[in-house]
Design an enzyme around this catalytic site. Structure first.
Site, PDB file in Angstrom:
ATOM      1  N   GLY A  72      63.934  12.139  18.239  1.00 56.67           N
ATOM      2  CA  GLY A  72      62.495  12.326  18.391  1.00 56.67           C
ATOM      3  C   GLY A  72      61.706  11.079  18.039  1.00 56.67           C
ATOM      4  N   THR A  73      62.172  10.348  17.051  1.00 56.58           N
ATOM      5  CA  THR A  73      61.453   9.142  16.634  1.00 56.58           C
ATOM      6  C   THR A  73      61.386   8.138  17.779  1.00 56.58           C
ATOM      7  OG1 THR A  73      62.051   9.456  14.332  1.00 56.58           O
ATOM      8  CG2 THR A  73      61.530   7.212  14.994  1.00 56.58           C
ATOM      9  N   GLN A 181      58.928  20.294  17.057  1.00 62.20           N
ATOM     10  CA  GLN A 181      59.033  21.528  16.260  1.00 62.20           C
ATOM     11  C   GLN A 181      58.767  22.779  17.100  1.00 62.20           C
ATOM     12  OE1 GLN A 181      60.175  21.931  13.241  1.00 62.20           O
ATOM     13  NE2 GLN A 181      60.227  19.823  12.523  1.00 62.20           N
ATOM     14  N   SER A 201      63.785  16.781  20.252  1.00 58.31           N
ATOM     15  CA  SER A 201      64.858  16.334  19.365  1.00 58.31           C
ATOM     16  C   SER A 201      65.879  17.454  19.223  1.00 58.31           C
ATOM     17  CB  SER A 201      64.266  15.977  17.995  1.00 58.31           C
ATOM     18  OG  SER A 201      65.294  15.599  17.111  1.00 58.31           O
ATOM     19  N   HIS A 203      68.257  18.018  16.894  1.00 56.13           N
ATOM     20  CA  HIS A 203      68.717  18.557  15.605  1.00 56.13           C
ATOM     21  C   HIS A 203      67.797  19.601  14.996  1.00 56.13           C
ATOM     22  CE1 HIS A 203      66.482  16.122  12.427  1.00 56.13           C
ATOM     23  NE2 HIS A 203      66.181  15.440  13.519  1.00 56.13           N
ATOM     24  N   THR A 239      74.484   2.538  26.413  1.00 58.51           N
ATOM     25  CA  THR A 239      75.465   3.558  26.792  1.00 58.51           C
ATOM     26  C   THR A 239      75.060   4.901  26.191  1.00 58.51           C
ATOM     27  OG1 THR A 239      77.170   1.882  26.855  1.00 58.51           O
ATOM     28  CG2 THR A 239      77.924   4.165  26.735  1.00 58.51           C
ATOM     29  N   CYS A 328      60.715  13.900   5.807  1.00 57.84           N
ATOM     30  CA  CYS A 328      60.664  12.466   6.065  1.00 57.84           C
ATOM     31  C   CYS A 328      60.018  11.699   4.925  1.00 57.84           C
ATOM     32  CB  CYS A 328      59.921  12.182   7.352  1.00 57.84           C
ATOM     33  SG  CYS A 328      60.717  12.996   8.713  1.00 57.84           S
TER      34      CYS A 328
HETATM   35  C1  LIG Z   1      57.116  16.839  14.576  1.00 58.97           C
HETATM   36  C2  LIG Z   1      58.233  15.845  14.496  1.00 58.97           C
HETATM   37  N1  LIG Z   1      58.178  14.725  15.234  1.00 58.97           N
HETATM   38  C3  LIG Z   1      59.167  13.806  15.198  1.00 58.97           C
HETATM   39  C4  LIG Z   1      60.275  13.971  14.400  1.00 58.97           C
HETATM   40  C5  LIG Z   1      61.359  12.914  14.396  1.00 58.97           C
HETATM   41  O1  LIG Z   1      62.493  13.366  15.102  1.00 58.97           O
HETATM   42  P1  LIG Z   1      63.946  12.757  14.779  1.00 58.97           P
HETATM   43  O2  LIG Z   1      64.344  13.241  13.434  1.00 58.97           O
HETATM   44  O3  LIG Z   1      64.824  13.303  15.880  1.00 58.97           O
HETATM   45  O4  LIG Z   1      63.824  11.274  14.873  1.00 58.97           O
HETATM   46  C6  LIG Z   1      60.365  15.103  13.588  1.00 58.97           C
HETATM   47  C7  LIG Z   1      61.510  15.271  12.653  1.00 58.97           C
HETATM   48  O5  LIG Z   1      61.332  15.643  11.524  1.00 58.97           O
HETATM   49  C8  LIG Z   1      59.322  16.069  13.645  1.00 58.97           C
HETATM   50  O6  LIG Z   1      59.362  17.175  12.888  1.00 58.97           O
END
Ligand SMILES: Cc1ncc(COP(=O)(O)O)c(C=O)c1O
Length: 383
Positions: A72-73, A181, A201, A203, A239, A328
């Site tokens: 997601g990041t 989310q 994302s 996970h 890759t 985070c």
């Molecule tokens: C709302 C939101 N955006 C972005 C992310 C980041 O995703 P990732 O952990 O896959 O980098 C998260 C993860 O906690 C999230 O909750």
């Protein structure tokens, strides 16, 4: 000792056994490089194509509009940076909210340092933006509006449909939605709603960490973040993480197939938890929207005279896993920017824990979880 009660699913979720089995198979059997011309490469490419269809299905996207990323990041970083470069001549103004995930806010801050202007929309006491604020902020030179669907700390839902309507009727800006989310919990159809970019994302839906995707509406120009090979239709080099992507695909398919039943169960557990905590712990307060209003899986609650990090560790001793604020920045001592944006009193900022549910939680975990929290809070009050 009681079996662990894992209530930190917004930080991450356990990978379901069937999903881990798909990863294993990709790693040891279907291990080809999708760019290779031989049969192993073709088999891996087929697995990617299958995953693209599975991931697209849940958001009303075409498979070709799904670009796999390292999570997601990366998807959030790519959306912000990619639009800033692709639309440089149109303007340098971005609108987002004060409560986005740090991966979105940090990408915006980096652009501010380069001379871009960013408007951070405030939120009300439930953590929700006011569409009128967005309307007032839209300008001729606004190139991007980025609004999350579900807040990762409070579970607040943003009015994405109304946001899309305003963005497209009042500006030429691109709309990005961080749906990380909300995926698998809140139905969202990119085509119907009018979303141009959307981050996902794996996970958070019982898939592996380090795998995600950016939905890019067909025809939208976006500068690549990673350059090199021609993977992902030449838009994201490197890759492919084939095992992670195949697992993400299955996680998305399972999330779609079981969404109704999972959401109903999570909401029931969340409301029961909220009701019993408020009833049994004097002074407890919910941060963010009322439990029945927000996302089905996130509950943020503060207890007077209790520091969240102390409570988190005491609960861990009893086999109950929760978070302070968001994972985070839960190692940082400062209060979360999301809760600060709600203008909560100091004790609520310091005492906020986040309880978040996943597909594996069951209603019979409510009583032991509430009992554990009650015991810990009472112990802390007695000190
Ligand atoms: C709302 C939101 N955006 C972005 C992310 C980041 O995703 P990732 O952990 O896959 O980098 C998260 C993860 O906690 C999230 O909750």
């Amino acid at each position: 000792m009681q079996p662990a009660i894992y209530l930190d699913n917004s930080a991450t979720t356990p990978v379901l056994p069937g999903i881990a089995a798909v990863m294993h198979k990709m790693l040891v059997e279907n291990y080809g490089n999708p760019s290779s011309l031989h049969g192993l490469g073709i088999a891996a490419e087929k697995a990617l194509a299958h995953a693209r269809r599975q991931v697209a299905g849940l958001i009303g996207a075409r498979p070709a509009e799904i670009y796999f990323t390292s999570g997601g990041t990366e998807a959030n970083n790519w959306a912000v940076w990619g639009i800033s470069r692709a639309r440089r001549r149109q303007g340098k103004h971005i609108i987002t909210t004060a409560v986005e995930h740090s991966s979105l806010l940090a990408a915006c801050r980096r652009l501010e340092a380069e001379g871009y202007e960013v408007t951070y929309l405030p939120v009300d006491s439930r953590g929700v933006i006011r569409p009128a604020d967005l309307e007032a902020a839209l300008r001729e030179d606004t190139i991007l509006v980025s609004v999350m669907s579900v807040n990762n700390e409070t579970g607040a839902l943003q009015p994405v449909g109304e946001v899309a309507r305003l963005v497209h009727s009042k500006s030429r800006a691109v709309l990005h939605v961080d749906h990380i989310q909300g995926y698998g919990k809140i139905p969202l159809n990119c085509q119907k709603v009018g979303i141009d970019l959307l981050s996902l994302s794996a996970h958070k839906i019982h898939g592996p960490k380090g795998t995600g995707a950016l939905y890019i509406k067909e025809g939208l120009r976006l500068e690549p973040l990673l350059v090199g090979g021609e993977q992902e239709a030449g838009r994201r080099a490197g890759t492919e993480n084939t095992a992670g992507i195949a697992a993400f695909g299955l996680a998305a398919e399972l999330a779609a197939a079981h969404m109704e039943e999972r959401v109903a169960r999570m909401r029931e557990i969340k409301i029961e938890l909220a009701t019993r905590l408020l009833e049994s712990i004097p002074g407890a307060r919910i941060n963010g929207p009322p439990p029945e209003e927000g996302a089905p899986h996130i509950l943020n609650v503060s207890f007077p005279g209790v520091r969240a990090e102390v409570l988190v560790h005491m609960l861990e001793q009893r086999g109950v896993y929760v978070s302070t604020g968001s994972a985070c920045h839960s190692r940082k001592q400062e209060a979360s920017h999301v809760l600060k944006a709600l203008h909560l009193e100091r004790w609520r900022l310091e005492g906020a824990i986040r309880i978040s549910l996943g597909a594996l939680n069951t209603p019979d975990e409510v009583t032991p979880a509430v009992e554990a929290i009650k015991e810990c809070v009472t112990e802390l009050w007695a000190l």
